[in-house]
Design a protein around this motif. Structure first.
Motif, mmCIF file in Angstrom:
data_model
loop_
_atom_site.group_PDB
_atom_site.id
_atom_site.type_symbol
_atom_site.label_atom_id
_atom_site.label_comp_id
_atom_site.label_asym_id
_atom_site.label_seq_id
_atom_site.Cartn_x
_atom_site.Cartn_y
_atom_site.Cartn_z
ATOM 1 N N LYS A 42 0.819 -1.219 0.000
ATOM 2 C CA LYS A 42 0.000 0.000 0.000
ATOM 3 C C LYS A 42 0.852 1.268 0.000
ATOM 4 C CE LYS A 42 -3.642 2.300 2.662
ATOM 5 N NZ LYS A 42 -4.510 2.209 3.882
ATOM 6 N N ASP A 43 1.958 1.239 0.751
ATOM 7 C CA ASP A 43 2.787 2.445 0.889
ATOM 8 C C ASP A 43 3.785 2.630 -0.245
ATOM 9 O OD1 ASP A 43 1.532 3.070 3.247
ATOM 10 O OD2 ASP A 43 3.011 2.018 4.491
ATOM 11 N N TYR A 44 3.906 1.650 -1.133
ATOM 12 C CA TYR A 44 4.922 1.727 -2.195
ATOM 13 C C TYR A 44 4.742 2.944 -3.115
ATOM 14 C CZ TYR A 44 8.176 0.248 -5.817
ATOM 15 O OH TYR A 44 9.216 0.200 -6.699
ATOM 16 N N PRO A 45 3.523 3.230 -3.614
ATOM 17 C CA PRO A 45 3.364 4.408 -4.498
ATOM 18 C C PRO A 45 3.778 5.722 -3.835
ATOM 19 C CG PRO A 45 1.461 2.975 -4.650
ATOM 20 C CD PRO A 45 2.266 2.469 -3.499
ATOM 21 N N LYS A 46 3.457 5.868 -2.542
ATOM 22 C CA LYS A 46 3.842 7.094 -1.833
ATOM 23 C C LYS A 46 5.357 7.197 -1.715
ATOM 24 C CE LYS A 46 -0.340 7.276 1.005
ATOM 25 N NZ LYS A 46 -0.868 7.236 2.402
ATOM 26 N N LEU A 47 5.974 6.073 -1.385
ATOM 27 C CA LEU A 47 7.427 6.062 -1.242
ATOM 28 C C LEU A 47 8.103 6.358 -2.578
ATOM 29 C CD1 LEU A 47 9.601 5.547 0.912
ATOM 30 C CD2 LEU A 47 9.653 3.160 0.175
ATOM 31 N N ARG A 48 7.562 5.778 -3.641
ATOM 32 C CA ARG A 48 8.128 6.021 -4.972
ATOM 33 C C ARG A 48 7.978 7.491 -5.382
ATOM 34 N NH1 ARG A 48 10.064 4.118 -9.540
ATOM 35 N NH2 ARG A 48 9.358 5.018 -11.503
ATOM 36 N N ALA A 49 6.822 8.082 -5.078
ATOM 37 C CA ALA A 49 6.594 9.499 -5.400
ATOM 38 C C ALA A 49 7.573 10.392 -4.644
ATOM 39 C CB ALA A 49 5.152 9.879 -5.070
ATOM 40 N N ALA A 50 7.810 10.059 -3.376
ATOM 41 C CA ALA A 50 8.771 10.832 -2.580
ATOM 42 C C ALA A 50 10.184 10.671 -3.141
ATOM 43 C CB ALA A 50 8.720 10.376 -1.122
ATOM 44 N N TYR A 51 10.510 9.446 -3.560
ATOM 45 C CA TYR A 51 11.825 9.181 -4.163
ATOM 46 C C TYR A 51 12.013 9.998 -5.442
ATOM 47 C CZ TYR A 51 15.190 6.722 -7.127
ATOM 48 O OH TYR A 51 16.223 6.421 -7.979
ATOM 49 N N MET A 52 10.998 10.032 -6.285
ATOM 50 C CA MET A 52 11.094 10.772 -7.541
ATOM 51 C C MET A 52 11.256 12.268 -7.294
ATOM 52 S SD MET A 52 11.171 8.455 -9.811
ATOM 53 C CE MET A 52 11.056 9.484 -11.283
ATOM 54 N N ARG A 53 10.579 12.776 -6.249
ATOM 55 C CA ARG A 53 10.713 14.202 -5.911
ATOM 56 C C ARG A 53 12.132 14.508 -5.446
ATOM 57 N NH1 ARG A 53 5.490 13.531 -3.694
ATOM 58 N NH2 ARG A 53 6.368 13.256 -1.600
ATOM 59 N N LEU A 54 12.673 13.644 -4.599
ATOM 60 C CA LEU A 54 14.043 13.848 -4.112
ATOM 61 C C LEU A 54 15.048 13.808 -5.258
ATOM 62 C CD1 LEU A 54 14.423 11.828 -0.781
ATOM 63 C CD2 LEU A 54 14.831 14.265 -1.112
#
Length: 212
Positions: free
Chosen positions: A132-144
């Motif tokens: 469930k948390d993977y998309p949020k983590l990926r979005a944060a990674y892409m922003r960084l």
């Protein structure tokens, strides 16, 4: 189809030969494909050397000048894409590219610029993509990562000529080949080479031929 039938009828009427009709039929069938057929035969009999050779691999090139004379030059989108794909501040710290405006763009990166990005990537690698948390983590990674790339791109150095470049360890050159055939619309050929600048040693090349 109708035009082909008319041509076959005309051949039969003029020659009265069944062999001539069959010959015309074969020509009509292969006519639309003459260029790729010609290129296949041409490459079979003329291209004797290997299309690709790698004499040496380099784990950490550190600095590279990449010159694209096929497009030619990298536009703003292409330059950013190259920085994002290759400039990690560890294996590659300096990347210079010839721009589509005749300038040379030089980018620098340090490993420290990607510390937080790498930490987040490690978290992603430990997580199931279906979690469930993977998309949020990926979005944060892409922003960084985008923030780090923005910093690199915004601190670029613009250079007027190759002679003004600081020393580069390797040069990648992408260049057109066989102008005569390309200009006549028969086939396209290009080659990419990787050279060690200090010794002028060719460490790898890849050549390709493509029928129009």
């Amino acid at each position: 189809f109708l035009l082909g039938a008319l041509i076959l009828w005309a051949v039969k009427s003029l020659t009265g030969s069944q062999k001539a009709v069959w010959g015309a039929a074969v020509l009509l069938l292969i006519g639309p494909f003459w260029r790729p057929l010609f290129c296949s035969l041409f490459f079979t009999f003329t291209v004797r050397e290997p299309l690709q050779e790698i004499h040496q691999t380099v784990e950490s090139p550190e600095s590279v000048y990449w010159q694209d004379d096929v497009w030619p030059g990298f536009d703003a989108y292409g330059r950013r894409w190259m920085v994002e794909q290759y400039l990690d501040g560890d294996h590659l710290k300096v990347l210079s590219l010839n721009g589509d405006d005749g300038k040379i763009y030089l980018y620098r990166a340090e490993k420290e610029m990607f510390i937080e990005t790498e930490k987040m990537k490690e978290q992603m690698d430990r997580l199931d993509p279906a979690a469930k948390d993977y998309p949020k983590l990926r979005a944060a990674y892409m922003r960084l990562k985008s923030t780090a790339i923005d910093k690199i791109v915004n601190n670029l150095e613009m250079i007027n000529s190759i002679s003004q470049l600081p020393p580069m360890r390797y040069r990648v050159h992408f260049v057109l080949q066989d102008n005569w055939w390309r200009e006549r619309g028969i086939y396209h050929a290009d080659q990419i080479t990787i050279t060690e600048v200090a010794t002028s040693k060719l460490i790898a090349y890849s050549r390709r031929y493509m029928a129009f």
